[in-house]
Design a protein around this motif. Structure first.
Motif, PDB file in Angstrom:
ATOM      1  N   GLU A 157      76.102  88.814  58.469  1.00  0.00           N
ATOM      2  CA  GLU A 157      75.158  89.225  57.433  1.00  0.00           C
ATOM      3  C   GLU A 157      75.458  88.453  56.156  1.00  0.00           C
ATOM      4  N   ASP A 158      74.399  87.863  55.614  1.00  0.00           N
ATOM      5  CA  ASP A 158      74.467  87.267  54.275  1.00  0.00           C
ATOM      6  C   ASP A 158      73.715  88.209  53.353  1.00  0.00           C
ATOM      7  N   LEU A 159      74.420  88.752  52.375  1.00  0.00           N
ATOM      8  CA  LEU A 159      73.829  89.743  51.468  1.00  0.00           C
ATOM      9  C   LEU A 159      73.781  89.166  50.061  1.00  0.00           C
ATOM     10  N   PHE A 160      72.577  88.850  49.616  1.00  0.00           N
ATOM     11  CA  PHE A 160      72.381  88.366  48.248  1.00  0.00           C
ATOM     12  C   PHE A 160      72.112  89.549  47.329  1.00  0.00           C
ATOM     13  N   ILE A 161      72.720  89.559  46.162  1.00  0.00           N
ATOM     14  CA  ILE A 161      72.414  90.555  45.134  1.00  0.00           C
ATOM     15  C   ILE A 161      72.010  89.810  43.863  1.00  0.00           C
ATOM     16  N   VAL A 162      70.815  90.175  43.353  1.00  0.00           N
ATOM     17  CA  VAL A 162      70.247  89.435  42.216  1.00  0.00           C
ATOM     18  C   VAL A 162      69.708  90.430  41.189  1.00  0.00           C
ATOM     19  N   SER A 163      70.167  90.284  39.963  1.00  0.00           N
ATOM     20  CA  SER A 163      69.772  91.230  38.911  1.00  0.00           C
ATOM     21  C   SER A 163      69.428  90.490  37.630  1.00  0.00           C
ATOM     22  N   GLY A 164      68.346  90.933  36.968  1.00  0.00           N
ATOM     23  CA  GLY A 164      68.073  90.431  35.620  1.00  0.00           C
ATOM     24  C   GLY A 164      66.917  89.445  35.544  1.00  0.00           C
ATOM     25  N   ALA A 165      66.236  89.512  34.417  1.00  0.00           N
ATOM     26  CA  ALA A 165      65.029  88.682  34.201  1.00  0.00           C
ATOM     27  C   ALA A 165      65.368  87.196  34.220  1.00  0.00           C
ATOM     28  N   GLU A 166      66.612  86.858  33.861  1.00  0.00           N
ATOM     29  CA  GLU A 166      66.965  85.432  33.800  1.00  0.00           C
ATOM     30  C   GLU A 166      67.028  84.807  35.191  1.00  0.00           C
ATOM     31  N   LYS A 167      66.967  85.669  36.217  1.00  0.00           N
ATOM     32  CA  LYS A 167      66.991  85.129  37.603  1.00  0.00           C
ATOM     33  C   LYS A 167      65.602  85.079  38.221  1.00  0.00           C
ATOM     34  N   ALA A 168      64.578  85.579  37.504  1.00  0.00           N
ATOM     35  CA  ALA A 168      63.239  85.732  38.101  1.00  0.00           C
ATOM     36  C   ALA A 168      62.680  84.408  38.595  1.00  0.00           C
ATOM     37  N   ASP A 169      62.863  83.357  37.794  1.00  0.00           N
ATOM     38  CA  ASP A 169      62.293  82.058  38.200  1.00  0.00           C
ATOM     39  C   ASP A 169      63.026  81.524  39.431  1.00  0.00           C
ATOM     40  N   ALA A 170      64.360  81.584  39.399  1.00  0.00           N
ATOM     41  CA  ALA A 170      65.143  81.072  40.542  1.00  0.00           C
ATOM     42  C   ALA A 170      64.853  81.874  41.801  1.00  0.00           C
ATOM     43  N   LEU A 171      64.663  83.192  41.635  1.00  0.00           N
ATOM     44  CA  LEU A 171      64.386  84.019  42.805  1.00  0.00           C
ATOM     45  C   LEU A 171      63.035  83.662  43.410  1.00  0.00           C
ATOM     46  N   ALA A 172      62.045  83.460  42.553  1.00  0.00           N
ATOM     47  CA  ALA A 172      60.707  83.094  43.053  1.00  0.00           C
ATOM     48  C   ALA A 172      60.764  81.717  43.718  1.00  0.00           C
ATOM     49  N   ARG A 173      61.494  80.772  43.112  1.00  0.00           N
ATOM     50  CA  ARG A 173      61.594  79.428  43.707  1.00  0.00           C
ATOM     51  C   ARG A 173      62.367  79.465  45.020  1.00  0.00           C
ATOM     52  N   THR A 174      63.204  80.480  45.173  1.00  0.00           N
ATOM     53  CA  THR A 174      64.011  80.588  46.395  1.00  0.00           C
ATOM     54  C   THR A 174      63.256  81.296  47.512  1.00  0.00           C
ATOM     55  N   LEU A 175      62.633  82.416  47.170  1.00  0.00           N
ATOM     56  CA  LEU A 175      61.999  83.244  48.204  1.00  0.00           C
ATOM     57  C   LEU A 175      60.530  82.919  48.415  1.00  0.00           C
ATOM     58  N   ALA A 176      59.882  82.413  47.364  1.00  0.00           N
ATOM     59  CA  ALA A 176      58.426  82.171  47.496  1.00  0.00           C
ATOM     60  C   ALA A 176      58.040  80.914  46.720  1.00  0.00           C
TER      61      ALA A 176
END
Ligand code: 6PG
Length: 254
Positions: free
Chosen positions: A200-219
């Motif tokens: 299992e790879d478990l990513f934990i991501v919190s905070g508005a400063e990660k929103a762009d990176a999360l979108a570029r990563t997942l979608a």
């Protein structure tokens, strides 16, 4: 129902507190399963700020995780480390020690020797430690850890695999010591072959400063764009779980 090799499973939670609790529940679930199936739980911890609340929750004797996680059967590794001594404020090993490992009776701790002047030698030594613990030879597939806890940087990095890093192309070594120009320092990190072998790879991501990176990563909007290092983590025979809080998820659809 375990989801393996498929699309990431994305779980949205309200805030950082809820994220720490959801991640602690996930770790307790994975630990119970690992000990039932193999008599031990191999866990790789990441560093940075996000995991602090999680580690403190796991260690809190007012919380159920002190007893729910079979710490005596748990062997702790690290996804990456800074090139600093273990007592340095930036050390991931120091963060884990102070918030968690000094408070629970884990079976063993395997840290990168960030104090080594020669970062490449420290990565080689970590690889030898992994191979010795898991009993895998260089010709064998990489060792399978039960759960690797991962974070996401604002640039899309994870562990110490940064955009454009040669370490992203490493397919044979288990650990590497990439130079990170933006930080003007070496880092020590597990490589993608190890991350991709995780149960299992478990990513934990919190905070508005990660929103762009999360979108570029997942979608990613541009399918032709270079995937982020975090997007490159795709366990072929394991679960890929993202626990994200509302602030980090605000650019995700749905
Ligand atoms: C590290 C981590 C790194 C981290 C991300 C997010 O050594 O810093 O392993 O990959 O997970 O940089 O860090 P924050 O949680 O501090 O945002």
């Amino acid at each position: 129902m375990r989801r393996t090799g498929a699309e990431p499973e994305v779980r949205r939670v309200a805030d950082a507190e809820a994220l720490a609790r959801a991640a602690a529940e996930e770790i307790a679930r994975a630990a119970a399963r690992a000990v039932a199936e193999r008599g031990r739980f191999t866990l790789a911890l990441s560093g940075g700020d996000t995991p602090r609340l999680l580690y403190e929750l796991l260690a809190d004797d007012r919380e159920p995780f002190r007893t729910r996680v079979p710490w005596e059967r748990t062997h702790v590794f690290f996804t990456d480390e800074r090139h600093v001594p273990p007592d340095h404020p930036d050390s991931n090993a120091r963060l884990a020690k102070e918030t968690l490992l000094d408070h629970v009776p884990v079976a063993s701790v395997h840290r990168f020797r960030g104090e080594s002047a020669d970062a490449a030698a420290a990565a080689d030594e970590y690889e030898r430690d992994l191979r010795s613990f898991f009993g895998t030879a260089p010709r064998d597939p990489p060792p399978r850890l039960d759960l690797l806890l991962l974070g996401l940087g604002p640039d899309g990095h994870t562990a110490s695999l940064f955009p454009g890093s040669d370490a992203l192309g490493e397919r044979r070594r288990l650990a590497a010591a990439p130079w990170v120009e933006r930080l003007r320092t070496y880092r020590l990190t597990l490589t993608l072959p190890v991350l991709d072998r995780g149960r299992e790879d478990l990513f934990i991501v919190s905070g508005a400063e990660k929103a762009d990176a999360l979108a570029r990563t997942l979608a990613p909007e541009d399918a032709a764009a270079e995937p982020t290092p975090a997007a490159r983590v795709r366990p072929r025979d394991g679960e890929l779980v993202w626990i994200v809080d509302a602030a980090a998820a605000r650019q995700l659809r749905g």
